[in-house]
Enzyme design. Structure first.
Site, mmCIF file in Angstrom:
data_model
loop_
_atom_site.group_PDB
_atom_site.id
_atom_site.type_symbol
_atom_site.label_atom_id
_atom_site.label_comp_id
_atom_site.label_asym_id
_atom_site.label_seq_id
_atom_site.Cartn_x
_atom_site.Cartn_y
_atom_site.Cartn_z
ATOM 1 N N HIS A 187 0.826 -1.203 0.000
ATOM 2 C CA HIS A 187 0.000 0.000 0.000
ATOM 3 C C HIS A 187 0.865 1.259 0.000
ATOM 4 C CE1 HIS A 187 -4.081 -1.740 1.251
ATOM 5 N NE2 HIS A 187 -3.289 -2.770 1.085
ATOM 6 N N GLN B 192 -3.516 -11.970 -5.853
ATOM 7 C CA GLN B 192 -2.434 -12.559 -6.651
ATOM 8 C C GLN B 192 -2.914 -13.558 -7.697
ATOM 9 O OE1 GLN B 192 0.261 -13.922 -3.559
ATOM 10 N NE2 GLN B 192 0.276 -11.867 -2.645
#
Length: 479
Positions: free
Chosen positions: A17, A386
């Site tokens: 982030h 992912q």
């Protein structure tokens, strides 16, 4: 009091982030002439300033002010027995801290005109409402995962929940080529008693907040760390409900930011080993670079299988293995065949001529950095976004997914197969004419992204700032 727009960017504390949030702040300042304040937790803030000698300021228009989450010495999952406690604690402490920052900035003559928050920091939207400031979510993952979450919360939950046990069950979202359950973000398929399930709550809050803010004149906005040409179907999938500003992929900015700062902005300290000098000694396109990011862990058994596969492939490797992944059997990765480091400047590594393949967990930052540098990938997706990122990598033709055994391990033979498919058989010619189709497509996408960075991406970030200003004028007329 200045009139230039001032964006307060609130980031969750983890590296995935922090990196895009800082790069977004850089773009808002450098490309749109705005003022930006980057804010993450006190613990991550301390790590950044201890590992980076010169965090970017761009003439004082970019500042760094941390908020407290109540764990100023650092929070790690498992520190407290009840994960719900951290979520509640975070909202209370962090909201109060961020509210004080907003007040202090206003008192200093730099009032915040918009709060931008990453997807696990949705509590920041309530702070914005309290101060009568607009807020915009910043989606750090691909637009495809945003579309998946949006549709899940708008009618697809029953279909997905009923088929989570079948990884190859097809899921057809509007406009998006068919995915399978295993390609969805893992938060959509975990059980309610899984510790990770708590992360679904802020995403539900985000979508609900965007729904409540919709009007007949305006659609809610979301900033997305993607390029519209990378994911046109995903953006189209939600276009009738949400205005998506595709202002990435932000790793395109990483090399420029690193050149100015002197090092990559990271919450981890680089290894003292001179891995770049080691790369200089390797033949072009010969090195396998292996990293599973800042959060994912690999088991001892997986590392041993990986070591066996690399030995059998007879390729030099650069492996990132953090301290928290050390075990007594670390010697199973002998450094006479490669180099093992605790952390590295990934953008520099991927830009090096010696790197011919990236074995990756397929986090979005890693996948887009690899794409930007034209490095083909072997993906070992673990969780979160992912699996979706891996699906995109295969859709673009720039990588291959390593399949796992019944025990959830990528065996040595499978890793070797993937490396040969991406890099060609060991000892084969390195001429462009003999390159694999995956290598060729990696070069194609690198060129496309470089061309977009020369103009299209600048226009989009400026367009967001201009559209934001226009939206504020419309709101004033409606009041």
């Amino acid at each position: 009091m200045e009139k230039r727009p001032h964006f307060l960017i609130v980031s969750f504390y983890i590296q995935s982030h922090v990196t895009p949030s800082l790069l977004l702040a850089n773009r808002l300042v450098r490309w749109a002439g705005a003022r930006a304040t980057f804010s993450t937790t006190v613990s991550s803030h301390r790590c950044i300033f201890s590992t980076t000698t010169n965090p970017l300021s761009f003439g004082g228009l970019l500042s760094h002010i941390p908020y407290s989450d109540g764990f100023d010495d650092g929070y790690h999952p498992g520190m407290i027995a009840d994960s719900d406690y951290y979520d509640t604690h975070l909202k209370l402490i962090a909201s109060k801290s961020l509210s004080s920052i907003v007040g202090d900035l206003a008192a200093a003559g730099r009032p915040v005109t918009c709060i931008i928050y990453t997807c696990f920091s949705t509590w920041a939207a309530a702070v914005a409402r309290h101060h009568c400031i607009p807020s915009v979510p910043f989606w750090i993952q691909p637009a495809t995962t945003f579309a998946a979450f949006w549709h899940y919360f708008h009618g697809y939950d029953s279909l997905i929940n009923a088929n989570v046990g079948d990884p190859f069950f097809p899921v057809a979202f509007p406009s998006i080529p068919r995915l399978h359950v295993r390609d969805l973000p893992s938060l959509l398929t975990v059980t309610s008693d899984d510790p990770a399930a708590i992360h679904l709550h802020p995403l539900l809050d985000m979508c609900a907040d965007m729904d409540s803010g919709r009007s007949s004149e305006l659609k809610p906005k979301v900033l997305a760390n993607t390029w519209s040409e990378l994911e046109p179907e995903a953006i189209a999938s939600v276009a009738n409900k949400v205005e998506v500003f595709a202002i990435g992929p932000l790793p395109m900015e990483a090399a420029a930011a690193m050149a100015i700062a002197g090092s990559e902005v990271s919450i981890f300290k680089e290894d003292e080993k001179d891995y770049m000098a080691w790369l200089d000694e390797q033949p072009e396109g010969s090195v396998v670079y292996i990293s599973f990011g800042s959060y994912c862990k690999i088991t001892k058994e997986q590392a041993e299988e990986m070591a066996k596969g690399l030995r059998e492939s007879q390729r030099p490797y650069l492996l990132v293995l953090r301290k928290d992944n050390r075990w007594d059997g670390r010697q199973s990765m002998p450094e006479r065949e490669g180099m093992v480091v605790e952390w590295c400047a990934q953008s520099k590594v991927l830009a090096h001529r010696a790197v011919g393949c990236f074995v990756t967990h397929c986090g979005w930052n890693s996948a887009t950095e690899s794409l930007a540098h034209g490095v083909p990938m072997v993906g070992l997706p673990q969780w979160m976004d992912q699996g979706t990122n891996m699906w995109l990598v295969e859709e673009w033709g720039v990588g291959v997914r390593a399949e796992v055994s019944e025990e959830g391990i990528v065996r040595a033979a499978e890793l070797r197969r993937c490396l040969e498919r991406v890099m060609g058989p060991q000892g084969s010619s390195s001429d462009i004419e003999s390159d694999s189709e995956i290598k060729r497509m990696a070069r194609v996408w690198k060129e496309r992204l470089q061309q977009a960075a020369d103009g299209a991406m600048t226009k989009r970030i400026k367009g967001f700032v201009e559209e934001f200003a226009l939206q504020e004028k419309v709101k004033l007329k409606l009041i």
